[in-house]
Design a protein around this motif. Structure first.
Motif, PDB file in Angstrom:
ATOM      1  N   UNK A   1       1.144  -1.308  -0.021  1.00  0.00           N
ATOM      2  CA  UNK A   1       0.300  -0.150  -0.173  1.00  0.00           C
ATOM      3  C   UNK A   1       1.203   0.851   0.659  1.00  0.00           C
ATOM      4  N   UNK A   2       2.232   1.495   1.131  1.00  0.00           N
ATOM      5  CA  UNK A   2       2.681   2.460   0.872  1.00  0.00           C
ATOM      6  C   UNK A   2       3.691   2.397  -0.713  1.00  0.00           C
ATOM      7  N   UNK A   3       3.626   1.391  -1.222  1.00  0.00           N
ATOM      8  CA  UNK A   3       4.275   1.249  -2.289  1.00  0.00           C
ATOM      9  C   UNK A   3       3.885   2.253  -3.537  1.00  0.00           C
ATOM     10  N   UNK A   4       2.470   1.737  -3.369  1.00  0.00           N
ATOM     11  CA  UNK A   4       1.155   2.218  -4.344  1.00  0.00           C
ATOM     12  C   UNK A   4       1.168   3.101  -3.717  1.00  0.00           C
ATOM     13  N   UNK A   5       0.718   4.528  -3.043  1.00  0.00           N
ATOM     14  CA  UNK A   5       0.760   5.712  -2.403  1.00  0.00           C
ATOM     15  C   UNK A   5       2.102   6.300  -3.431  1.00  0.00           C
TER      16      UNK A   5
END
Length: 522
Positions: free
Chosen positions: A435-439
């Motif tokens: 999720x952090x990488x997506x953001x």
């Protein structure tokens, strides 16, 4: 006519360019609209259809059409009287049907003819120089008559006879042309007395309606200097102010249409932009075309595990709205089309991603299910990209392929994928979730779009610089639609005070040519 208007356009274009430099360093909707309105007035006033419609010859032919239709109406009435007389015709009822169809068609023709007639009379194009033949009517014939190009002349009587025959024929044609123009102006001159009362009544009604409209809407914001940008032929009088206001209202209407089609998904994505001139995003911006960067980053984001289908679709919608705008900027800045092959690589890669969820024939949705975290996905994409480039290099025997512009589309895409994946892996944290990488990727995409679209005001203004008279109106119309469509996007980018690149320096504008020469082995 076209040659005369082209010279006038080039003169006004140079005058408009002197005031255009002020718009490069920032975006202001009012200033942008005011600058573009100059080109709109030039495009509208030199539109071939409008130019012919207000000419005396066209108006005279329309008037002749009008009177022929009146005569045809009388014939139709007489036929109605005759058909009441006992007797039969061998064609029966078909005669009646044919005449009725012709009558309806002629009715439409007379309406159009009257409109053209009224336009010319209202412009009073022939009122100042009624009996003067402007040079553009006979210039081409006169040049042909005085030229001997294409004719083989010998020192004998046949050469003299050929020249005399050419001179006589073209002199006759010039006389016929002068007669047509003078006859047309004469018809318009005398018919203006008949049409003048109707034109006067219509103008008064129009003035009253406009006065009421201006009072209710607070008036029209029309630059009084726009009248100087109207392109007129010799012998034409200045257009009325009401026509200039009408042009401006039409342009404002196109801006409003563009506003109704604003890219809402892209605007939401741009809100994530934190463009802070970080070394990471700067390296991305300077390496590839913006569109190729966006497509590559989007491909990585789609390949991440544990991301909902809704998030993927939302990102694809946002990128779909932003890529056409980025392409406009890239085409404008890449004046010599040096990077066309790289833009084509970005387009083909994007179509494959959008339609099939694949990157260079690799399924991004199911091909990385075995990866447990983002690092493995990035490393796998990097390895596959390296494999594609190295495989192509080993198979390529063409010496011209050393030029990055000659790389195949899939190799260009793979080179970009390898470089970006490696850049992200260098700063990858072990505790970073999908999720952090997506953001993080969404922020990168938003930053690349912001860096690109900073130059959109320049690109929109550049769209108005169309010298071809047939395409001028269409191009400026598209520029106004694009201005309305991207008004909120530009306002959002302007708030972050993003630097605009030097548009005159083509090397700094698109510097990915030398960068793409960096091989994967390096």
């Amino acid at each position: 006519m076209k040659r005369s208007l082209k010279l006038k356009y080039e003169e006004k274009h140079r005058e408009a360019l002197e005031k255009e430099e002020e718009l490069v360093e920032g975006f202001n909707m009012a200033d942008q609209r005011r600058q573009m309105m100059k080109y709109w007035v030039m495009a509208e006033s030199s539109c071939p259809q409008f130019l012919i419609a207000r000419s005396s010859v066209c108006a005279a032919s329309s008037m002749i059409t009008f009177f022929f239709v009146i005569m045809y109406t009388l014939v139709h009435v007489i036929h109605g009287i005759i058909k009441s007389v006992p007797g039969k015709t061998p064609y029966g009822v078909y005669t009646k049907r044919i005449i009725e169809i012709q009558f309806y068609g002629a009715g439409i023709a007379v309406i159009l003819a009257m409109l053209r007639w009224f336009v010319t009379v209202s412009f009073r194009c022939s009122s100042t120089n009624t009996w003067m033949i402007e040079s553009y009517w006979i210039q081409t014939l006169n040049d042909c008559r005085n030229s001997s190009t294409g004719i083989k002349i010998g020192p004998n009587k046949w050469g003299k006879g050929l020249l005399d025959a050419k001179w006589s024929v073209l002199t006759f044609c010039i006389g016929v042309q002068c007669f047509i123009v003078l006859a047309s102006k004469t018809l318009i001159f005398f018919s203006s007395f008949m049409v003048a009362p109707f034109v006067f009544c219509f103008s008064q009604i129009n003035k009253f309606a406009r006065r009421h409209h201006d009072a209710s809407s607070g008036g029209d914001d029309v630059d009084p200097n726009l009248n100087s940008y109207i392109l007129l032929l010799d012998g034409e009088v200045d257009l009325l102010t009401s026509f200039v206001k009408s042009m401006c209202r039409e342009a404002d209407g196109m801006i409003q249409i563009g506003r109704e089609k604003k890219p809402s998904n892209l605007i939401n994505l741009l809100h994530k932009s934190v463009y802070s001139n970080s070394s990471q995003i700067t390296s991305l911006v300077s390496h590839d075309c913006w569109t190729l960067q966006v497509v590559t980053l989007t491909s990585i984001a789609v390949a991440l595990p544990n991301i909902s289908q809704h998030q993927r679709k939302q990102l694809l919608r946002s990128v779909s709205e932003g890529l056409p705008l980025a392409k406009v900027v890239e085409k404008t800045l890449d004046t010599n089309a040096k990077l066309k092959s790289i833009r084509n690589a970005a387009s083909s890669t994007w179509v494959e991603l959008l339609v099939y969820s694949k990157w260079v024939q690799i399924d991004l949705t199911s091909g990385f299910l075995w990866c447990r975290n983002c690092e493995q996905v990035l490393q796998e994409l990097s390895d596959k990209a390296e494999e594609i480039v190295m495989g192509w290099k080993s198979e390529s025997l063409d010496s011209n392929m050393g030029n990055p512009l000659n790389f195949p589309a899939r190799v260009v895409a793979a080179n970009s994928m390898y470089r970006i994946c490696q850049t992200i892996l260098l700063s990858y944290g072990e505790v970073e979730s999908c999720e952090d990488m997506w953001e993080r990727l969404c922020v990168m995409i938003a930053d690349v779009f912001s860096a690109c679209l900073t130059n959109l005001p320049y690109a929109i203004t550049k769209m108005c610089h169309q010298s071809c008279i047939e395409k001028r109106e269409k191009t400026v119309r598209q520029a106004f639609l694009l201005l309305g469509k991207t008004e909120q996007v530009l306002a959002n980018i302007q708030q972050h005070q993003r630097p605009c690149i030097d548009h005159e320096d083509e090397a700094s504008t698109m510097s990915c040519v030398n960068d793409l020469a960096i091989t994967v082995g390096c």
